[in-house]
Write a protein that holds these residues in place. Sequence first.
Motif, mmCIF file in Angstrom:
data_model
loop_
_atom_site.group_PDB
_atom_site.id
_atom_site.type_symbol
_atom_site.label_atom_id
_atom_site.label_comp_id
_atom_site.label_asym_id
_atom_site.label_seq_id
_atom_site.Cartn_x
_atom_site.Cartn_y
_atom_site.Cartn_z
ATOM 1 N N ALA A 50 0.827 -1.211 0.000
ATOM 2 C CA ALA A 50 0.000 0.000 0.000
ATOM 3 C C ALA A 50 0.860 1.259 0.000
ATOM 4 O O ALA A 50 0.413 2.342 -0.367
ATOM 5 C CB ALA A 50 -0.934 -0.006 1.207
ATOM 6 N N ASN A 51 2.097 1.133 0.457
ATOM 7 C CA ASN A 51 3.055 2.241 0.390
ATOM 8 C C ASN A 51 4.453 1.643 0.297
ATOM 9 O O ASN A 51 4.621 0.419 0.359
ATOM 10 C CB ASN A 51 2.910 3.182 1.602
ATOM 11 N N ARG A 52 5.464 2.486 0.144
ATOM 12 C CA ARG A 52 6.829 1.983 -0.092
ATOM 13 C C ARG A 52 7.684 1.962 1.171
ATOM 14 O O ARG A 52 8.910 1.922 1.091
ATOM 15 C CB ARG A 52 7.489 2.835 -1.175
ATOM 16 N N ILE A 53 7.015 2.028 2.300
ATOM 17 C CA ILE A 53 7.731 1.999 3.586
ATOM 18 C C ILE A 53 7.637 0.581 4.150
ATOM 19 O O ILE A 53 6.552 0.089 4.457
ATOM 20 C CB ILE A 53 7.129 3.031 4.557
ATOM 21 N N VAL A 54 8.783 -0.059 4.242
ATOM 22 C CA VAL A 54 8.855 -1.466 4.649
ATOM 23 C C VAL A 54 9.416 -1.527 6.068
ATOM 24 O O VAL A 54 10.357 -0.804 6.398
ATOM 25 C CB VAL A 54 9.776 -2.234 3.667
ATOM 26 N N MET A 55 8.851 -2.398 6.879
ATOM 27 C CA MET A 55 9.439 -2.634 8.205
ATOM 28 C C MET A 55 10.535 -3.684 8.060
ATOM 29 O O MET A 55 10.284 -4.801 7.608
ATOM 30 C CB MET A 55 8.377 -3.123 9.185
ATOM 31 N N ALA A 56 11.761 -3.317 8.425
ATOM 32 C CA ALA A 56 12.912 -4.226 8.282
ATOM 33 C C ALA A 56 12.827 -5.332 9.333
ATOM 34 O O ALA A 56 12.236 -5.139 10.401
ATOM 35 C CB ALA A 56 14.210 -3.439 8.448
ATOM 36 N N PRO A 57 13.420 -6.493 9.026
ATOM 37 C CA PRO A 57 13.372 -7.607 9.976
ATOM 38 C C PRO A 57 14.130 -7.286 11.250
ATOM 39 O O PRO A 57 15.254 -6.790 11.195
ATOM 40 C CB PRO A 57 14.058 -8.747 9.212
ATOM 41 N N MET A 58 13.508 -7.576 12.382
ATOM 42 C CA MET A 58 14.189 -7.323 13.665
ATOM 43 C C MET A 58 13.881 -8.418 14.682
ATOM 44 O O MET A 58 12.718 -8.600 15.064
ATOM 45 C CB MET A 58 13.790 -5.958 14.224
ATOM 46 N N THR A 59 14.920 -9.102 15.094
ATOM 47 C CA THR A 59 14.822 -10.096 16.161
ATOM 48 C C THR A 59 14.462 -9.395 17.458
ATOM 49 O O THR A 59 15.106 -8.411 17.828
ATOM 50 C CB THR A 59 16.183 -10.816 16.281
ATOM 51 N N ARG A 60 13.431 -9.884 18.135
ATOM 52 C CA ARG A 60 13.019 -9.248 19.401
ATOM 53 C C ARG A 60 12.915 -10.261 20.547
ATOM 54 O O ARG A 60 12.535 -9.904 21.654
ATOM 55 C CB ARG A 60 11.690 -8.498 19.205
ATOM 56 N N SER A 61 13.186 -11.534 20.241
ATOM 57 C CA SER A 61 13.298 -12.565 21.301
ATOM 58 C C SER A 61 12.088 -12.621 22.222
ATOM 59 O O SER A 61 12.220 -12.630 23.446
ATOM 60 C CB SER A 61 14.586 -12.334 22.099
ATOM 61 N N ARG A 62 10.896 -12.700 21.608
ATOM 62 C CA ARG A 62 9.672 -12.816 22.417
ATOM 63 C C ARG A 62 8.917 -14.107 22.130
ATOM 64 O O ARG A 62 7.755 -14.241 22.532
ATOM 65 C CB ARG A 62 8.734 -11.643 22.115
ATOM 66 N N ALA A 63 9.529 -15.078 21.433
ATOM 67 C CA ALA A 63 8.800 -16.319 21.145
ATOM 68 C C ALA A 63 8.596 -17.109 22.433
ATOM 69 O O ALA A 63 9.332 -16.942 23.410
ATOM 70 C CB ALA A 63 9.561 -17.150 20.119
ATOM 71 N N GLY A 64 7.572 -17.979 22.424
ATOM 72 C CA GLY A 64 7.236 -18.759 23.612
ATOM 73 C C GLY A 64 7.862 -20.145 23.580
ATOM 74 O O GLY A 64 8.765 -20.431 22.775
ATOM 75 N N ASP A 65 7.367 -21.023 24.449
ATOM 76 C CA ASP A 65 7.871 -22.398 24.503
ATOM 77 C C ASP A 65 7.742 -23.053 23.132
ATOM 78 O O ASP A 65 6.759 -22.812 22.416
ATOM 79 C CB ASP A 65 7.046 -23.224 25.509
#
Length: 358
Positions: free
Chosen positions: A18-33
């Motif tokens: 919808a626009n040309r602004i992309v969110m870059a990949p970022m590890t945030r270490s919030r995954a669960g079990d």
Amino acid sequence: MTTATLFDPIRLGDLELANRIVMAPMTRSRAGDGDVPTELMMEYYRQRAGAGLIITEGTQPSASGKGYIRTPGIHSEAQIAGWRRVTDAVHAEGGQIVLQIMHCGRVGSLLNKAPGTETIAPSAIRAKGEIVTDKGMIPFDEPRAIELSEIPKLIEEFAQAARNAIAAGFDGVELHCTSGYLPAQFLSSGSNRRTDDYGGSAANRIRLAAETIEAMVAAVGEGRVGFRICPGNPFNDIWDDNPTETYGALLERLSSLNLAYCHLIDVANPQLDSLVLVRRKWRGNLILNEGLTRALAEQLLAKGVASAFSFGRPFIANPDLPFRLKSNAALAQFDASTLYTPGPRGYIDYSMIEQTKG
Ligand SMILES: Cc1cc2nc3c(=O)[nH]c(=O)nc-3n(C[C@H](O)[C@H](O)[C@H](O)COP(=O)(O)O)c2cc1C
């Protein structure tokens, strides 16, 4: 001639931004079990769905591909179901979302991985450096060099991860080929000392990354596959004698596929000018990254340098970043102490100045 703006839509392969602004990949270490995406992750990505495209944090295609603590996977039914809730939430807000597939190779510790896993690499060369674990910082594992006979199975893990991503509702997949992880370990002469078809010449060192992307294309279609590079990036103890030759060969080989995009992290490097190289060797869509502002991205767009622009750090504390850029609103600064900590703080509690919906 029409002059497109950052806020105009664009198509990259099968992806409709919808626009040309992309969110870059970022590890945030919030995954669960079980390395399963959580409710918190669903909310985090939902808040950022105003991006033309979200590229998720690096996600392991197999349990052995995990490096960092609390990172998500895409190789179990529970992980696929967890990601499905994320993609549904992003799509409900009108966003598009691609899964970044990241196999860490030698950048890892068995302490962060499930029992029965191992740490592999092109060659048995330990990366210098340490990784965070539940027991504190410890040196990276000494990796086992993967056998030639095991490479087809390794590549199939990526293809299956791509299929799983589509089953989880993702619009596409991106292969992480930089920052010292497995594809970059194969690409780089310092970490790849193999004497078979996957080591030695540039044509051989690019083979693993190229065959992996080709397998992902066969699995989910060329318009749904992108890849990320940063030629000459020394992160995680990587060295390549001639990144111009290596990445030139990779880009030439991949240009024959009609991929969704190449995602370039363009950082200053004494060995080469990556943007010049990519513009010379790559014949597809380009997403450009690193240190961008609205003004910089607009200048580059006006010059026709890239199709879309990715922003990493600015998205952390500004979930409604596209709205803020469009309205020239002030940008909030993120809290570095909560980048990788479990829980909602510094993750889903940054305020929006825009109500995303309704
Ligand atoms: C907290 C954090 C985590 C990151 N994790 C990843 C990742 O998982 N995969 C990846 O390709 N890049 C990762 N990066 C790099 C970003 O995608 C991006 O290239 C970098 O932040 C530079 O862009 P920026 O100047 O817009 O922040 C990470 C960066 C940050 C700040």
